[in-house]
Write a protein that holds these residues in place. Sequence first.
Motif, PDB file in Angstrom:
ATOM      1  N   LEU A   1       0.820  -1.211   0.000  1.00 45.46           N
ATOM      2  CA  LEU A   1       0.000   0.000   0.000  1.00 45.46           C
ATOM      3  C   LEU A   1       0.854   1.262   0.000  1.00 45.46           C
ATOM      4  O   LEU A   1       0.459   2.299  -0.569  1.00 45.46           O
ATOM      5  CB  LEU A   1      -0.925   0.007   1.228  1.00 45.46           C
ATOM      6  N   LYS A   2       2.028   1.199   0.605  1.00 43.74           N
ATOM      7  CA  LYS A   2       2.881   2.379   0.730  1.00 43.74           C
ATOM      8  C   LYS A   2       3.667   2.657  -0.550  1.00 43.74           C
ATOM      9  O   LYS A   2       4.004   3.806  -0.846  1.00 43.74           O
ATOM     10  CB  LYS A   2       3.852   2.194   1.889  1.00 43.74           C
TER      11      LYS A   2
ATOM     12  N   GLU B   1       4.577   3.575  -4.128  1.00 42.20           N
ATOM     13  CA  GLU B   1       3.938   4.306  -5.217  1.00 42.20           C
ATOM     14  C   GLU B   1       4.539   3.947  -6.573  1.00 42.20           C
ATOM     15  O   GLU B   1       3.908   4.156  -7.610  1.00 42.20           O
ATOM     16  CB  GLU B   1       4.053   5.811  -4.974  1.00 42.20           C
TER      17      GLU B   1
ATOM     18  N   GLU C   1      -8.896  -0.529   4.244  1.00 41.22           N
ATOM     19  CA  GLU C   1      -7.765  -0.184   3.391  1.00 41.22           C
ATOM     20  C   GLU C   1      -7.719  -0.936   2.055  1.00 41.22           C
ATOM     21  O   GLU C   1      -7.084  -0.474   1.108  1.00 41.22           O
ATOM     22  CB  GLU C   1      -6.453  -0.445   4.146  1.00 41.22           C
ATOM     23  N   LEU C   2      -8.390  -2.099   1.997  1.00 44.40           N
ATOM     24  CA  LEU C   2      -8.240  -2.955   0.823  1.00 44.40           C
ATOM     25  C   LEU C   2      -9.546  -3.203   0.071  1.00 44.40           C
ATOM     26  O   LEU C   2      -9.625  -4.092  -0.778  1.00 44.40           O
ATOM     27  CB  LEU C   2      -7.626  -4.298   1.232  1.00 44.40           C
ATOM     28  N   GLN C   3     -10.573  -2.453   0.396  1.00 48.51           N
ATOM     29  CA  GLN C   3     -11.865  -2.520  -0.305  1.00 48.51           C
ATOM     30  C   GLN C   3     -12.553  -3.871  -0.144  1.00 48.51           C
ATOM     31  O   GLN C   3     -13.325  -4.303  -1.002  1.00 48.51           O
ATOM     32  CB  GLN C   3     -11.686  -2.222  -1.797  1.00 48.51           C
TER      33      GLN C   3
ATOM     34  N   PHE D   1      -2.554  -4.425  -7.606  1.00 47.48           N
ATOM     35  CA  PHE D   1      -1.679  -3.289  -7.380  1.00 47.48           C
ATOM     36  C   PHE D   1      -0.888  -3.057  -8.663  1.00 47.48           C
ATOM     37  O   PHE D   1      -0.070  -3.889  -9.058  1.00 47.48           O
ATOM     38  CB  PHE D   1      -0.707  -3.566  -6.224  1.00 47.48           C
TER      39      PHE D   1
ATOM     40  N   SER E   1       0.779   3.002  -9.208  1.00 47.21           N
ATOM     41  CA  SER E   1      -0.414   3.489  -8.522  1.00 47.21           C
ATOM     42  C   SER E   1      -0.348   3.058  -7.069  1.00 47.21           C
ATOM     43  O   SER E   1       0.014   1.925  -6.763  1.00 47.21           O
ATOM     44  CB  SER E   1      -1.679   2.942  -9.183  1.00 47.21           C
ATOM     45  N   SER E   2      -0.705   3.954  -6.177  1.00 50.89           N
ATOM     46  CA  SER E   2      -0.638   3.645  -4.748  1.00 50.89           C
ATOM     47  C   SER E   2      -1.865   2.911  -4.248  1.00 50.89           C
ATOM     48  O   SER E   2      -1.812   2.270  -3.200  1.00 50.89           O
ATOM     49  CB  SER E   2      -0.453   4.942  -3.942  1.00 50.89           C
ATOM     50  N   ARG E   3      -2.968   3.009  -4.979  1.00 48.21           N
ATOM     51  CA  ARG E   3      -4.198   2.362  -4.541  1.00 48.21           C
ATOM     52  C   ARG E   3      -4.511   1.136  -5.402  1.00 48.21           C
ATOM     53  O   ARG E   3      -4.355   1.173  -6.622  1.00 48.21           O
ATOM     54  CB  ARG E   3      -5.382   3.327  -4.629  1.00 48.21           C
ATOM     55  N   PRO E   4      -4.958   0.061  -4.781  1.00 44.30           N
ATOM     56  CA  PRO E   4      -5.288  -1.134  -5.557  1.00 44.30           C
ATOM     57  C   PRO E   4      -6.600  -0.977  -6.316  1.00 44.30           C
ATOM     58  O   PRO E   4      -7.473  -0.189  -5.931  1.00 44.30           O
ATOM     59  CB  PRO E   4      -5.406  -2.218  -4.488  1.00 44.30           C
TER      60      PRO E   4
ATOM     61  N   LYS F   1      -9.934  -2.950  -7.544  1.00 45.08           N
ATOM     62  CA  LYS F   1     -10.725  -4.124  -7.166  1.00 45.08           C
ATOM     63  C   LYS F   1     -11.304  -4.797  -8.399  1.00 45.08           C
ATOM     64  O   LYS F   1     -11.847  -4.143  -9.286  1.00 45.08           O
ATOM     65  CB  LYS F   1     -11.849  -3.712  -6.217  1.00 45.08           C
TER      66      LYS F   1
END
Length: 463
Positions: free
Chosen positions: A365-366, A368, A423-425, A435, A439-442, A444
Motif C-alpha cells: 500500500l505504501k 507508489e 484499506e483494501l476494499q 496493485f 499506482s498507490s491504490r489497488p 478491485k
Amino acid sequence: MAFSMASSPAGVHSSLSSSFDQPRAAQFGVFQALDRPHIPSSAVHFSPRRSAVKPLNAEAKRNDSMVPSAATSFAPEVVEKVEVEDYEKLAEGLQNASPLEIMDKALEKFGNDIAIAFSGAEDVALIEYAHLTGRPFRVFSLDTGRLNPETYKFFDEVEKNYGIRIEYMFPDSSEVEALVRSKGLFSFYEDGHQECCRVRKVRPLRRALKGLRAWITGQRKDQSPGTRSEIPVVQVDPVFEGLDGGIGSLVKWNPVANVKGNDIWNFLRAMNVPVNSLHAQGYISIGCEPCTRPVLPGQHEREGRWWWEDAKAKECGLHKGNIKEENLNSNGNGTVSSSGTAAIPDLFTTQNIVNLSRPGIENLLKLENRKEPWLVVLYAPWCQLCQAMEGSYIELAEKLAGSGVKVAKFNADGDEKAFAQQELQLGSFPTIILFQKHSSRPIKYPSENRDVASLLAFVNALQ
C-alpha cells in the motif's frame, strides 16, 4: 473426458463374469430384483421412463472432454432444471425416502447431465441402485495413480458385471512431476495430505464436474463424525462448479446419506454385488495405497485414512464444503489449533502464490512506484466461495509465473478483517485486487466470474 452411460438389462449379473477371482458379498434370504421396482407414489412423483435416451451398445470413445461424447452418443433430450432455491425443499421431501427412490429421482431429473462418482469402495451400492432403477446411468472415477492393485481389479469386475465403461479422470502429469520432484513421493506424511490430494484428486474432479449439472456421491452421515454428520440427501454443491459455470451451477446428490454402514453391507450381500477384496483384509474406507490401512476392531472406518492426522476432519478436498465455518483456526496442515478447534486447511498453498502478512500488504500500500504489478486475493479459509475458486486461482498463478506479475494471497479474516475493509476494499470473501506498477491504490476486480480466462483478462487489461 466423456462419461459412459449404461442401461441395466435384466440378468446382467448372471450373464457377465470377471476375468479376476474377486469376492462377492454373500447372498442370503430371497430378493427378486425387478426391472423397475415398485416405488410408492406418495413419496415422490416420477414421470414415465424416457425413450429418447439410448444406452451405448459399444465402448464409448474416450476423450478429455465429457460433453462431446455425451452429445454424439445419445439422442437429444430435455432435462428438467429446478431453481436453486427449490433444492432445500426437495431435500426435506426426500428425507425419509429410500436410496432407491432418491437415485431414481436424481437420474430422472438430470438424465445425461448427472454421473455417479465411484471410488472403488462400498459405494458400488450406488451403481447397484442405479441399475435397479432401469434407467441409463454414467459412472466415473478418479485414478490418482496410487491406488491398490486390488482396487484396479475391482474396477474391471464392476465394468464386466454391469456392462458399463467407467470413465477415469487422471491428474495432470506436469503437476504430479513438480510435486514429486520438489517434495518427494511421501511429503504428505510430513506436511499433511491436502497438497497431494489437491493435485491427484481435487483438480481432476473439478475438470470432470464442469461437464455436468449434477453428481452422485456415496457420502453417509456416519462416515466422518467431524465433517459429514449433517449432509442432506440433495444440495446445491457449495464448492464445485457445473456445466453452466459459477457457484450454484452444480447439484450434489447423496442417496445413502441416512443409511448406516451396516445396512449398506446388508444390501450388498443381499444383492450378491461384487466388492473390493481389500474389505476382507480389514479395509473399510479405501483411498490411495500410501494413505489407507486396515482398521482395528472398534475403530471408526475413517481412522484407516490419513491415520497420522486429526481424526475429526478427514476430508481429501472432494467434499470440502462439509467442513464447518466455525472450524477456522487453522495452522494450514489440518491439525488442531491452540484453541482446541478442529482446524480447516489453508487455501492457495503453492510455490507460485506469495503468502502476504499484515506488514507485507501494508508495504504494498505504501509503494507508489512498484517494479511489478501484484494480484492479491483477500480470503478466509472457511469461505466456500474461496474454496471454489482455489483451483482457478492456482492455475492463474501458474500461467503468470515468469510474466512479471506477482500473485499473492492475504488471509483477511479475524483480526485483519477491519483493516482489509478499510484499506483494501474488502466487501465479501473472496475479494481480488490488483496493485499496478505506478499506482498507490489497488484496483478491485469487479466481476463475480473467477475462472482463469476472466481473471487473466482483468490483469492483462490493466498492465
